[in-house]
Design a protein around this motif. Structure first.
Motif, short mmCIF file in Angstrom:
data_model
loop_
_atom_site.label_atom_id
_atom_site.label_comp_id
_atom_site.label_asym_id
_atom_site.label_seq_id
_atom_site.Cartn_x
_atom_site.Cartn_y
_atom_site.Cartn_z
N LEU A 21 -23.48 -40.29 3.79
CA LEU A 21 -22.48 -39.98 4.82
C LEU A 21 -22.00 -38.53 4.71
O LEU A 21 -21.12 -38.12 5.46
CB LEU A 21 -21.29 -40.94 4.75
CG LEU A 21 -21.55 -42.34 5.32
CD1 LEU A 21 -20.26 -43.13 5.40
CD2 LEU A 21 -22.21 -42.29 6.69
N GLU A 52 -18.82 -47.02 8.46
CA GLU A 52 -19.34 -45.82 9.13
C GLU A 52 -19.57 -46.01 10.63
O GLU A 52 -19.55 -45.04 11.38
CB GLU A 52 -20.61 -45.30 8.45
CG GLU A 52 -21.79 -46.25 8.42
CD GLU A 52 -21.83 -47.10 7.16
OE1 GLU A 52 -20.75 -47.35 6.57
OE2 GLU A 52 -22.93 -47.53 6.76
N GLU A 53 -19.77 -47.24 11.05
CA GLU A 53 -20.03 -47.45 12.49
C GLU A 53 -18.76 -47.52 13.32
O GLU A 53 -18.82 -47.61 14.54
CB GLU A 53 -20.84 -48.76 12.67
CG GLU A 53 -22.25 -48.64 12.14
CD GLU A 53 -23.12 -49.85 12.50
OE1 GLU A 53 -22.57 -50.85 12.99
OE2 GLU A 53 -24.34 -49.77 12.28
N GLU A 54 -17.63 -47.53 12.67
CA GLU A 54 -16.39 -47.66 13.42
C GLU A 54 -15.38 -46.59 13.04
O GLU A 54 -14.21 -46.67 13.41
CB GLU A 54 -15.78 -49.05 13.20
CG GLU A 54 -15.54 -49.35 11.72
CD GLU A 54 -14.44 -50.37 11.52
OE1 GLU A 54 -14.74 -51.54 11.73
OE2 GLU A 54 -13.31 -49.97 11.17
N THR A 55 -15.84 -45.57 12.31
CA THR A 55 -14.91 -44.54 11.85
C THR A 55 -14.93 -43.32 12.77
O THR A 55 -15.99 -42.88 13.20
CB THR A 55 -15.28 -44.11 10.41
OG1 THR A 55 -15.09 -45.23 9.56
CG2 THR A 55 -14.40 -42.96 9.94
N VAL A 73 -20.05 -38.93 10.25
CA VAL A 73 -19.48 -40.00 11.10
C VAL A 73 -19.03 -39.33 12.41
O VAL A 73 -19.06 -38.10 12.51
CB VAL A 73 -18.26 -40.69 10.42
CG1 VAL A 73 -18.69 -41.50 9.21
CG2 VAL A 73 -17.17 -39.69 10.06
N THR B 206 -16.95 -43.08 19.58
CA THR B 206 -16.57 -44.49 19.51
C THR B 206 -16.98 -45.12 18.18
O THR B 206 -16.83 -46.32 18.00
CB THR B 206 -17.26 -45.27 20.65
OG1 THR B 206 -18.67 -44.97 20.60
CG2 THR B 206 -16.73 -44.86 22.01
N GLY B 207 -17.51 -44.32 17.27
CA GLY B 207 -18.11 -44.85 16.04
C GLY B 207 -19.62 -44.85 16.19
O GLY B 207 -20.14 -45.28 17.22
N LYS B 208 -20.35 -44.36 15.15
CA LYS B 208 -21.80 -44.15 15.34
C LYS B 208 -22.61 -45.42 15.11
O LYS B 208 -23.27 -45.59 14.09
CB LYS B 208 -22.31 -43.01 14.46
CG LYS B 208 -22.07 -43.17 12.96
CD LYS B 208 -23.02 -42.25 12.20
CE LYS B 208 -23.08 -42.60 10.74
NZ LYS B 208 -24.09 -41.90 10.00
N LYS B 209 -22.52 -46.31 16.07
CA LYS B 209 -23.24 -47.57 15.99
C LYS B 209 -24.57 -47.41 16.71
O LYS B 209 -24.60 -47.08 17.89
CB LYS B 209 -22.40 -48.64 16.68
CG LYS B 209 -22.62 -50.04 16.19
CD LYS B 209 -21.70 -50.98 16.97
CE LYS B 209 -21.37 -52.21 16.18
NZ LYS B 209 -20.31 -52.99 16.80
N ASN B 210 -25.67 -47.64 15.99
CA ASN B 210 -27.02 -47.56 16.57
C ASN B 210 -27.33 -46.21 17.21
O ASN B 210 -28.06 -46.12 18.18
CB ASN B 210 -27.24 -48.66 17.62
CG ASN B 210 -26.94 -50.04 17.06
OD1 ASN B 210 -27.31 -50.33 15.92
ND2 ASN B 210 -26.27 -50.87 17.84
N ARG B 213 -24.33 -39.54 14.97
CA ARG B 213 -22.90 -39.35 15.19
C ARG B 213 -22.64 -38.45 16.38
O ARG B 213 -23.45 -37.58 16.72
CB ARG B 213 -22.25 -38.76 13.94
CG ARG B 213 -22.56 -37.28 13.74
CD ARG B 213 -22.58 -36.94 12.28
NE ARG B 213 -23.18 -35.64 12.09
CZ ARG B 213 -22.47 -34.53 11.88
NH1 ARG B 213 -21.17 -34.60 11.81
NH2 ARG B 213 -23.06 -33.38 11.74
N ASN B 214 -21.49 -38.66 17.01
CA ASN B 214 -21.02 -37.78 18.09
C ASN B 214 -19.93 -36.86 17.57
O ASN B 214 -19.09 -37.28 16.79
CB ASN B 214 -20.47 -38.61 19.25
CG ASN B 214 -21.58 -39.20 20.11
OD1 ASN B 214 -22.71 -38.71 20.11
ND2 ASN B 214 -21.27 -40.26 20.83
#
Lengths: 257, 361, 74
Positions: A21, A52-55, A73, B206-210, B213-214
């Motif tokens: 990360l 990490e997917e929601e931060t 992130v 919105t969180g880096k899902k799939n 990162r933005n």
């Protein structure tokens, strides 16, 4: 059989490696600067907690303006001092996300004082990481609100005279008095044990955020070898001798059980 | 089915529009003459009605930066204020424009400079249409002239802001904010779900899902890249200028003379047109609805075709007149007439000015 | 020859030669600054003896995260 060096460098023997990360970009900080460690501890916590997917992190203005280049992130880069307002704006509409700000002392304790105090006073469920090195690093070592009495900077070349320039501001003690904060602590990253404690503090802070306890606030007293005009090792020693007595380490406020 | 009708203040109409248009967040700070916006919103419990969040910030500086955060996360976020408060928001607006984020602001303009007065004014034209903060940017600026338009323009502003990823400003004034008129209301639409946000705004944090990162930022230290970012933004503005100009024409077909006015001034000018026509003067009114992009081409065409003189009527000491003069390009006389500091021009005085300064000259 | 307990790997190009790792290492004369420099001109840290115990203190305090640590499992 005796193990040789060659044998030890195996995946099963790995005890420490930079987290994924953190990006592979070379950090833009001066040699020895605490920012890199604090970045990495924050990202280690996010990784270990699987967040990490929601931060969503908020980068400040100052030396760590480019924090978003290094923290892998989603990140937003705020105007100077406004990170807690951005974090509020995001957290209120995305309460299930993990939102943190990463700010220096000029950003958080001078230009962003209002945003900091009011986000803390509202008890926003965000985590604020506040890096205090007692100086404006990026603009060339000018006086910060946290500059110690008598401390030299490029705008206090004869030392900070508190009669003329006011007193060093203890933001962390100040926000601890606000009912909105749940966890307020002061840590450091100059020694391995201190780094481990800082990481624990960040983890607790994020846990309290997830439990919707209110604002969690972590000050990390750090060095600025360039601004203080010392080697990094000297700067850490100076920090222990001069910063810690005025900014003592440890928890200032913890949530009631 | 007939639409729901309600008698409302301009400030209330835009607040009701926000709840019905699926706005996610209102972050604001009270200031006269627009405090009814947040008062109405809090009274309506929008969190129950639509899930919309309303938060009173500690300052306009904080509220615009809360907008910056929410907009960066792909949410529909808005604020409202009046002139001195909008001045405080300029830093945040510049960042939002630089980071290319959509959001909507309402400025219920009062007289200035400084603390000025709480009476209506149009003296924030430059600030709204030319950028206002630092750097090269524009706000898409819409000027309502009725309570119905206060309601309607909220939704239109969000659509434009989202289409072009640029902040939009509804430039109203104290008169339209405070006056009561009948308003036709739409059926409410729901707010975007997180899936819809991710789909519609793949750039949002919105969180880096799939995905990778933005990053939401307006910073680029490499000047060559920063110039390219500016070029891209300017390209967007040229497209907006080409496609999004809106205006209304009143009795312009046979007009020898033309008034150009927006908002409250346009309402007064409608009366002036009547007074002039009663005297046999063929006067028309062009009401810019978008102040940025400005209807320059339309004015130029009218001046080329028939119009012999133009008066820009504003509740300012003369701001929009600069855009009018650029459009007229010296072809015919074009002058400013206005009252300011909270004063409102009278239709009779506007006609008198036209007769003396343009027709008599 | 003593039994080797730990070992490190250094991202030489990322090291800025701040020496904080040396200060953090509990075993003297285990790591030191190389006489050589990387492409940015920094002396970089290196293991100079087989005395590493794999405690990872150096890596934990490293601001640039350039040290990877291994420790022999018993």
């Amino acid at each position: 059989m005796e193990e040789t060096k060659q044998d030890i460098k195996k995946p099963e023997n790995l005890v420490y490696k930079k987290t994924d990360l953190m990006t592979d970009k070379t950090l833009s900080y001066c040699p020895g600067c605490g920012h890199g460690v604090i970045h990495r501890m924050a990202m280690e916590v996010i990784e270990e907690m699987g967040l990490e997917e929601e931060t969503i992190g908020i980068a400040p203005v100052g030396c760590s303006v480019l924090a978003y280049e290094f923290m892998n992130v989603d990140m937003q880069q705020a105007a100077h001092g406004r990170a807690p307002a951005l974090a509020t704006g995001i957290k209120r509409v995305f309460p299930e996300k993990t939102v943190f700000t990463y700010q220096g002392d000029g950003d958080l304790a001078a230009i962003g004082t209002a945003e900091t105090i009011h986000a803390c006073n509202r008890g926003e469920n965000i985590t604020i990481i506040f890096v205090n090195n007692g100086i404006y690093g990026m603009t060339g070592g000018q006086m910060a609100p946290t500059t110690l009495e008598g401390m030299k900077s490029s705008t206090t070349p004869y030392g900070r005279d508190t009669k003329k320039m006011g007193h060093p501001l203890k933001m962390t003690e100040l926000v601890a008095t606000l009912p909105g904060t749940c966890y307020v602590t002061r840590q450091a990253v100059h020694k391995a044990a201190a780094v481990r404690k800082t990481k624990k503090a960040i983890k607790k802070a994020i846990e309290y955020q997830k439990a919707e306890k209110g604002t969690s606030f972590i000050e990390v007293v750090s060095n600025c070898s360039s601004g203080w005009k010392m080697t990094p090792v000297q700067a850490n020693k100076w920090m222990e001798e001069n910063m810690f007595p005025f900014y003592p380490l440890g928890d200032i406020k913890k949530p009631e059980k | 089915m007939e639409k729901e009708l309600r008698l409302m203040k301009g400030n209330e109409a835009i607040a009701e529009a926000a709840i019905r248009a699926g706005v996610d967040a209102y972050y604001g700070y009270p200031i006269t003459p627009q405090s009814e916006v947040m008062e109405y919103l809090t009274e309506q419990k929008p969190e129950d009605r639509s899930g919309m969040i309303v938060l009173q910030a500690e300052s306009e500086v904080a509220s615009i930066n809360m907008i910056y955060g929410a907009a960066g996360a792909g949410k529909r976020a808005m604020t409202s204020s009046s002139s001195p408060g909008i001045s405080l928001m300029q830093e945040g607006l510049s960042y939002i424009a630089g980071a290319e984020l959509p959001c909507v602001l309402l400025n219920v303009v009062r007289g200035g400079p400084g603390l000025g007065t709480i009476q209506p004014s149009q003296a924030d034209y430059f600030q709204s249409t030319k950028g206002g903060g630092h750097g090269d940017y524009h706000l898409i600026t819409l000027a309502p002239s009725s309570v119905q338009e206060m309601y309607d323009f909220l939704k239109i502003s969000f659509e434009l802001a989202e289409k072009y990823r640029n902040p939009a400003m509804i430039l109203s004034d104290g008169a339209i904010g405070q006056m009561m008129e009948k308003v036709e209301l739409d059926d409410p639409v729901s707010r975007r779900t997180e899936e819809e946000i991710i789909n519609d705004f793949p750039w949002a944090s919105t969180g880096k899902k799939n995905r990778e990162r933005n990053i939401i930022t307006s910073l680029e230290l490499d000047p060559a890249k920063q110039e390219q970012i500016n070029l891209n933004i300017q390209k967007k503005y040229r497209e907006i200028e080409e496609k999004e100009v809106r205006f209304e024409k009143v009795q312009c077909d046979d007009a020898d003379y033309l008034l150009v006015a927006y908002g409250t001034s346009a309402r007064l000018c409608q009366e002036t047109v009547k007074l002039a026509r009663d005297k046999g003067i063929k006067l028309g009114l062009l009401r810019p609805i978008t102040l940025y992009p400005f209807p320059s081409k339309e004015i130029a065409t009218m001046v080329n075709d028939r119009v012999k003189g133009v008066v820009a009527v504003e509740m300012s000491s003369g701001q929009m007149i600069e855009d009018v003069k650029l459009a007229v390009n010296g072809k015919v006389p074009a002058e400013h007439y206005g009252r300011f500091g909270g004063m409102i021009p009278s239709p009779e005085k506007i006609l008198e000015f036209l007769e003396n300064q343009i027709m008599g000259g | 020859m003593a039994k080797v307990k730990g070992d490190i790997e250094v991202d030489i190009e990322g090291c800025k030669g701040c020496e904080i790792c040396i200060d953090a290492c509990p075993v003297e004369n285990t790591i030191a600054m190389s006489k050589n420099v990387n492409s940015k001109g920094y002396h970089y840290m290196e293991l100079i003896n087989d005395t590493c115990i794999g405690c990872a203190n150096c890596a934990i305090v490293c601001p640039d995260g350039v040290i990877t640590v291994y420790k022999a499992r018993k």
